[in-house]
Design an enzyme around this catalytic site. Structure first.
Site, short mmCIF file in Angstrom:
data_model
loop_
_atom_site.label_atom_id
_atom_site.label_comp_id
_atom_site.label_asym_id
_atom_site.label_seq_id
_atom_site.Cartn_x
_atom_site.Cartn_y
_atom_site.Cartn_z
N SER A 270 0.78 -1.49 -0.22
CA SER A 270 0.28 -0.06 -0.08
C SER A 270 0.64 1.39 0.05
CB SER A 270 -1.03 0.00 1.32
OG SER A 270 -0.11 -0.17 2.71
N GLU B 179 5.85 3.13 14.33
CA GLU B 179 6.06 3.79 12.95
C GLU B 179 7.02 4.58 14.06
OE1 GLU B 179 2.81 2.91 13.55
OE2 GLU B 179 2.07 3.34 11.51
N PHE C 25 0.79 9.71 9.99
CA PHE C 25 1.29 8.48 10.95
C PHE C 25 2.41 9.25 11.22
CE2 PHE C 25 -1.73 5.99 11.00
CZ PHE C 25 -3.47 5.87 11.14
N HIS D 195 -1.24 8.65 1.21
CA HIS D 195 -1.77 8.53 1.69
C HIS D 195 -2.73 9.70 2.45
CE1 HIS D 195 -2.23 4.51 0.67
NE2 HIS D 195 -3.94 4.76 -0.04
N ARG E 8 -2.47 8.92 -2.92
CA ARG E 8 -3.15 7.80 -2.92
C ARG E 8 -2.13 6.49 -4.91
NH1 ARG E 8 -9.13 6.42 -3.62
NH2 ARG E 8 -8.88 8.48 -4.41
#
Length: 327
Positions: free
Chosen positions: A51, A72, A97, A123, A181
């Site tokens: 992703s 993360e 994040f 994203h 994306r």
């Protein structure tokens, strides 16, 4: 995945992910070319191999890839440590994040010591749609821009992202790349030139000059073409590098145009609009400035297309704003 199974290019788990999450973002192309060109690339991801668009790099060079799991903050600190050994770490993660949750680690472990860590924040903006405000990255520029030694780049399509990543080869210090994306419409041809700190000028305008970055560049380009065909004079600057800002391009546009309109998929506080406002104010610009983006609020939840329409970040919304300024 069983306890003993490793995530490898040949594992069933990896193949399943490859089908569900194809490499839409395409950063693998640049990482492969950078590594094969001699850059000591190491890619890290908090369990977002596909992703995050790193699947092809992982498949070709699994020994240069570290899947850190959903951690993360640890990922950023690991990247900082790797950078001290001569590696050039590329950390891919969700923008909300990576920039916000890991801000302390980026500040102290990476930026403070000017380590050459590259962050691929994907994203970004409203592109996570139904995942909600917790996953929308509309403050990432604002929290990273004040960090000393930090460079911030917001490419508007795949070709520009590739060029921007390749431009990092001889760049000192950390870079944060802000991407969507991987479904952004095409703007540039392959091989487009990119210089960190330089804007890409599409049109010069005397009525209004739009300064945009990332996703809004494509609809802004459509609006500028339409209004110029009607006889208006609308300029457009793709300000892909937000820090360091192309001060000369801003002042040249502000000296020529009656109005500067900044457009960003970000809170209007602390982002591109704030950076442009600082330059115009410090240099005594007489042009009017309007900042357009998300108005100091937590974003709504819904499909990205609906959110872009609600916040007037689509073609029709941007056209309405520019026509209002022209009137």
């Amino acid at each position: 995945m069983t306890k003993l199974e490793k995530l490898s290019p040949g594992s069933w788990h990896y193949q399943m992910m490859a089908e569900v999450f194809p490499d839409l973002l395409r950063p693998s192309d640049a990482l492969i070319d950078l590594y094969e060109g001699g850059s000591p690339v190491v890619a890290l991801s908090p369990d977002l191999v596909r992703s995050g668009g790193l699947g092809n790099f992982f498949q070709k060079y699994p020994e240069r890839f570290i899947n850190t799991g959903l951690s993360e903050q640890n990922t950023v600190s690991m990247a900082a440590g790797l950078a001290t050994t001569g590696a050039v770490p590329w950390v891919s993660g969700m923008s909300a994040f990576l920039a916000l949750l890991c801000n302390e680690q980026i500040r102290m472990d990476v930026a403070y010591s000017q380590q050459p860590v590259r962050f691929l924040g994907h994203h970004t903006g409203l592109s996570f749609g139904f995942y909600g405000s917790s996953h929308h990255a509309t403050e990432d520029i604002g929290v990273l821009r004040p960090l000393a030694n930090m460079t911030i780049i917001s490419p508007s399509d795949d070709a520009q992202q590739y060029a921007a990543m390749m431009a990092s080869r001889d760049h000192d210090g950390p870079i944060y790349y802000r991407t969507g994306r991987g479904r952004d419409p095409k703007i540039y041809e392959a091989g487009v030139e990119f210089t960190i700190g330089k804007a890409h000028e599409h049109f010069k305008g005397t009525d209004v000059t739009i300064i945009a970055c990332g996703m809004p560049v494509h609809p802004a380009l459509q609006v500028a073409r339409k209004l110029n065909a009607e006889g208006h004079s609308v300029g457009l600057l793709d300000m892909a590098t937000i820090k360091p800002l192309d001060v000369d391009a801003v002042l040249e546009a502000a000296g020529r145009s009656k109005t500067i309109l900044t457009i960003e998929e970000h809170n209007i506080l602390g982002g591109l609009g704030s950076a442009v406002a600082e330059v115009m104010a410090e240099n005594g610009s007489k042009a009017r400035l309007m900042r357009h983006g998300i108005k100091d609020e937590y974003s709504l939840i819904g499909p990205p297309s609906h959110l872009y329409r609600h916040y007037k970040l689509d073609k029709d919304g941007i056209e309405d704003i520019v026509r209002l300024l022209l009137s």
